[in-house]
Design an enzyme around this catalytic site. Structure first.
Site, PDB file in Angstrom:
ATOM      1  N   SER A 151      26.833   2.705  80.042  1.00 35.37           N
ATOM      2  CA  SER A 151      27.367   2.448  78.429  1.00 35.37           C
ATOM      3  C   SER A 151      26.527   2.884  77.448  1.00 35.37           C
ATOM      4  O   SER A 151      26.097   4.262  77.251  1.00 35.37           O
ATOM      5  CB  SER A 151      27.740   1.063  78.242  1.00 35.37           C
ATOM      6  OG  SER A 151      28.852   1.016  77.402  1.00 35.37           O
ATOM      7  N   LYS A 204      39.288 -13.492  56.858  1.00 32.17           N
ATOM      8  CA  LYS A 204      37.504 -13.926  56.868  1.00 32.17           C
ATOM      9  C   LYS A 204      37.374 -14.542  58.071  1.00 32.17           C
ATOM     10  O   LYS A 204      36.220 -14.660  58.694  1.00 32.17           O
ATOM     11  CB  LYS A 204      37.517 -14.538  55.498  1.00 32.17           C
ATOM     12  CG  LYS A 204      36.020 -14.883  55.394  1.00 32.17           C
ATOM     13  CD  LYS A 204      35.115 -13.750  55.165  1.00 32.17           C
ATOM     14  CE  LYS A 204      33.745 -13.993  55.166  1.00 32.17           C
ATOM     15  NZ  LYS A 204      32.831 -12.604  55.138  1.00 32.17           N
TER      16      LYS A 204
END
Length: 345
Positions: A151, A204
Site C-alpha cells: 500500500s 458534522k
C-alpha cells in the site's frame, strides 16, 4: 524478640507486595494512556551505521555540502507504519535525511530498504514527493522490498528508478481505507442509553458511534476514498510506465507475492539485497561515466531511525506495558489518521 522479628518480616513482605501491585497498576495505566495518545514521547536522534563492506577502512560520517571525495550510497530504512511518528518510524527524520542526502555532493544515490504495510495518505505522499525531488537532482534512487512493502510503502517505492524484491516479499495492496466506522445506535437503544451530539450541520457528526450513516454521508466518504485511490493509481502508472487502464485491474486492494508482482510489472527484479546493490553500482558507474573498479569503491551506509525510550518507560514496559501494548495493537490495529494507504491483515 522472635515474635518481633517475625512481625517485621511480615510487614516488610506486605510492603513489598503493595509496591509491586502499585507499580503493576501504574504500568497498565501507562500502557493504556500511551496507546491512546494521552502520553507521547518525542523522537530520538537518528543513527547512521556503516554496514556494507566492513573490511574497508572509511569514515561512516558525512557532512552536507562538504566533499570528502568518497562517494557513497545511502541505504535508507523505511520500517513499520508510515505516519507522523512511532517507535520505528519518524516522518520528520526521514524527510530531513532525504534533504541532507540531496545536498551532500558525496552522495550518489539512495537505496530504500522497505519493510512496511503502508500508512497515511498524507505522509506517504509527502515522502514520495521528497524522493521525486531528490531524484530530479540526477542521483540514483532504487528500492529493495524486504518482507512487506504494501500500500503506502509501495506508493513511496514508485518514485524509484528500479525496484528489487526479496522472493518472499508481499507487496501491492494498491487501494485506500477509511475506518472502520462503528454504528452503535441499535446497541445503545437496546441498553436504554441515549447519546446526543450537538453539531453545526447535518454532516458534522458523521462517523460518530451514536449516529447511523445516511446515504449522503456514505457518498461523501466514498468520494474521499475514490479521490485518494485515483491519485494512487496515477502514481503507479507514472512510476511503472503503465497506462492507467492496465493499472486499475491490479489495483483492487489485493496483496501480491514477489513473483506475481514481477509478472504484473509492479517490480523489476527478484533477488537479494546484495544483488540490488551490485546492479545499482553498475547503473551508477554508467551514469557517472566511471569504471567498474571505481564504482567498487563506492560505499553503502545505513540510515535507520532508532527510538530510544526514556528510562521510566522502559521500566514500566518491562513489567506489563509492552505486553499490554501488543495486545491492544492486535485487538484494534494501528491508530493512525485516515484516509490511509494501509494493508490490514
Amino acid at each position: 524478640m522472635l515474635i518481633e522479628k517475625e512481625e517485621k518480616k511480615s510487614r516488610g513482605g506486605l510492603i513489598f507486595l503493595i509496591v509491586v501491585l502499585v507499580l503493576a497498576f501504574l504500568a497498565i495505566v501507562f500502557g493504556v494512556l500511551k496507546k491512546f495518545g494521552v502520553i507521547k514521547f518525542g523522537p530520538s536522534l537518528p543513527h547512521r551505521i556503516e554496514r556494507v563492506n566492513p573490511s574497508k577502512k572509511s569514515s561512516p560520517f558525512k557532512f552536507a555540502n562538504f566533499s570528502s571525495g568518497s562517494k557513497y550510497v545511502a541505504c535508507v530504512h523505511i520500517d513499520g507504519v508510515i505516519e507522523e511518528a512511532n517507535e520505528i518510524y519518524n516522518q520528520e527524520w526521514l524527510l530531513d535525511t532525504i534533504q541532507n542526502l540531496e545536498d551532500d555532493p558525496d552522495n550518489v544515490g539512495i537505496l530504500l530498504e522497505i519493510d512496511s504495510p503502508g500508512g497515511t495518505v498524507y505522509e506517504a505522499d509527502e515522502v514520495y514527493l521528497a524522493l521525486r525531488k531528490y531524484k530530479s537532482s540526477g542521483k540514483q534512487l532504487w528500492a529493495y522490498f524486504k518482507s512487506m512493502a504494501a500500500s503506502g510503502a509501495y506508493y513511496i517505492a514508485c518514485a524509484a528508478d528500479t525496484i528489487y524484491a526479496n522472493r518472499n516479499t508481499m507487496t501491492g495492496s494498491i487501494g485506500v481505507i477509511i475506518g472502520p466506522s462503528i454504528d452503535a445506535t441499535v446497541l445503545l437503544e437496546k441498553l436504554g442509553i441515549k447519546a446526543t451530539s450537538f453539531v453545526s450541520g447535518k454532516n458534522k457528526g458523521m462517523l460518530s458511534y451514536n449516529n447511523a450513516l445516511t446515504d449522503e454521508q456514505r457518498e461523501i466518504m466514498q468520494s474521499l476514498v475514490d479521490e485518494c485511490y485515483e491519485q494512487f493509481v496515477a502514481i503507479v502508472s507514472q512510476g511503472r510506465k503503465k497506462p492507467i487502464s492496465d493499472v486499475k485491474p491490479l489495483a483492487d486492494g489485493r496483496i501480491y507475492t514477489a513473483n506475481q508482482a514481477k509478472e504484473n510489472g509492479l517490480i523489476d527484479s527478484i533477488g537479494s539485497m546484495q544483488n540490488a546493490q551490485d546492479r545499482m553500482l553498475e547503473q551508477i558507474a554508467n551514469s557517472l561515466n566511471i569504471s567498474s573498479e571505481e564504482a567498487e569503491e563506492i560505499e553503502f551506509y545505513d540510515y535507520e531511525y532508532i527510538f530510544d525510550p526514556p528510562l521510566m518507560r522502559r521500566f514500566f514496559e518491562s513489567i506489563a506495558g509492552d505486553s499490554l501494548r501488543k495486545g491492544l495493537d492486535e485487538a484494534f490495529g494501528p491508530r493512525i489518521k485516515y484516509p490511509a494507504y494501509l494493508y490490514r491483515q
